[in-house]
Design an enzyme around this catalytic site. Structure first.
Site, PDB file in Angstrom:
ATOM      1  N   ALA A  69       0.842  -1.188   0.000  1.00  0.00           N
ATOM      2  CA  ALA A  69       0.000   0.000   0.000  1.00  0.00           C
ATOM      3  C   ALA A  69       0.882   1.245   0.000  1.00  0.00           C
ATOM      4  CB  ALA A  69      -0.924  -0.003   1.220  1.00  0.00           C
ATOM      5  N   GLY A 113      -0.115  -5.120   0.827  1.00  0.00           N
ATOM      6  CA  GLY A 113      -1.363  -5.074   0.080  1.00  0.00           C
ATOM      7  C   GLY A 113      -1.267  -5.741  -1.276  1.00  0.00           C
ATOM      8  N   GLU A 116      -1.759  -9.357  -0.630  1.00  0.00           N
ATOM      9  CA  GLU A 116      -3.163  -9.553  -0.289  1.00  0.00           C
ATOM     10  C   GLU A 116      -4.056  -9.463  -1.524  1.00  0.00           C
ATOM     11  OE1 GLU A 116      -3.382  -7.905   4.265  1.00  0.00           O
ATOM     12  OE2 GLU A 116      -2.847  -6.470   2.692  1.00  0.00           O
ATOM     13  N   GLU A 136       4.169  -5.670   7.083  1.00  0.00           N
ATOM     14  CA  GLU A 136       3.546  -4.561   7.815  1.00  0.00           C
ATOM     15  C   GLU A 136       4.078  -4.393   9.230  1.00  0.00           C
ATOM     16  OE1 GLU A 136       0.474  -5.833   4.710  1.00  0.00           O
ATOM     17  OE2 GLU A 136       1.924  -6.830   6.017  1.00  0.00           O
TER      18      GLU A 136
END
Length: 262
Positions: A69, A113, A116, A136
């Protein structure tokens, strides 16, 4: 003029074709942000509703599928902002609404992300230079788009704990051994292989594909007995379709089926 955050292409010349979505933030290693995920979501829903599209492929570039992200954007958020705006929930999970098969074609980094997003797809075809991870923890947070939930279902608890708690990356060979990746191909053949898989999917019955996908997801998310019962009901229901009659007649008469998607 600003560059589009995603690029779309249509591939194939049959009755049903493949939609390709390319993540297009190369300077940021395809880092994901709200605007990009809104654009991707709109494209996904449009292709899902388009009867001429049989399969969707999501990819990045040779350096990164998506390196995570956008940290520069997230660093400014506080709790009330992410809670009140339903960050991630609002627009990052549109992919989960898509009934058609979706393939992730991953080269380079698929981290945070990006990992994911790849796991939200139905399966992952990876280049031999791909790397996966959920780093993360290095930012003082945890995965927030399904990393702690989908990853253990793919690779098991121990491997997930290792990746999530240490923040390390795993290479594509480890990812394939662990069950995260369905197949590994040379980097220069990635898109060719993904589009070939998509073309094979496009040749089959759309109703059967959508229901097969739903059944596998039922197994992924629920218990065995309920899953078996669900599968049996869906199996029986497909005997009401024209494509079942066509598929079996074609088999018995040793010819290629001509599925009519109904």
């Amino acid at each position: 003029m600003t560059e589009p955050l995603i690029l779309t292409e249509i591939h194939g010349d049959g009755a049903r074709r493949t939609a390709l979505i390319r993540i297009n933030r190369p300077k940021q290693l395809n880092a994901l942000n709200d605007a990009l995920m809104v654009e991707m979501g709109q494209a996904l829903i449009g292709f899902d509703r388009d009867d001429s599209i049989g399969c969707i492929v999501i990819t990045g570039n040779e350096k990164a599928f998506a390196a995570g992200a956008d940290i520069a954007a997230m660093a400014k958020y506080d709790y009330m902002h992410v809670h009140q705006t339903e960050y991630i929930t609002r627009n990052w999970e549109t992919l989960l609404q898509v009934r058609k098969p979706v393939i992730a074609a991953v080269a380079g980094f698929a981290l945070g992300g990006g990992c994911e997003l790849a796991m939200m797809c139905d399966f992952i075809i990876a280049a031999d230079n791909a790397k996966f991870g959920q780093p993360e923890i290095k930012l003082g947070i945890i995965p927030g788009a399904g990393g702690t939930q989908r990853l253990p279902r793919a690779v098991g608890k121990a491997k997930t704990m290792d990746l999530v708690l240490t923040g390390r990356m795993m290479d594509v060979q480890e990812a394939e051994r662990s069950g995260l990746v369905s197949r590994v191909v040379p980097a220069d053949k990635l898109l060719e292989e993904a589009l070939a898989a998509a073309a094979a999917i496009c040749a089959y019955s759309g109703p059967s594909l959508a229901l097969a996908k739903a059944c596998v997801n039922k197994a992924f998310e629920g218990g065995l007995r309920d899953g078996i019962d669900h599968e049996r009901r869906i199996f029986h229901s497909l005997f009401a379709t024209e494509d079942q009659k066509e598929g079996m007649d074609a088999f018995l008469n040793k010819r290629a089926p001509r599925f009519r998607q109904r």
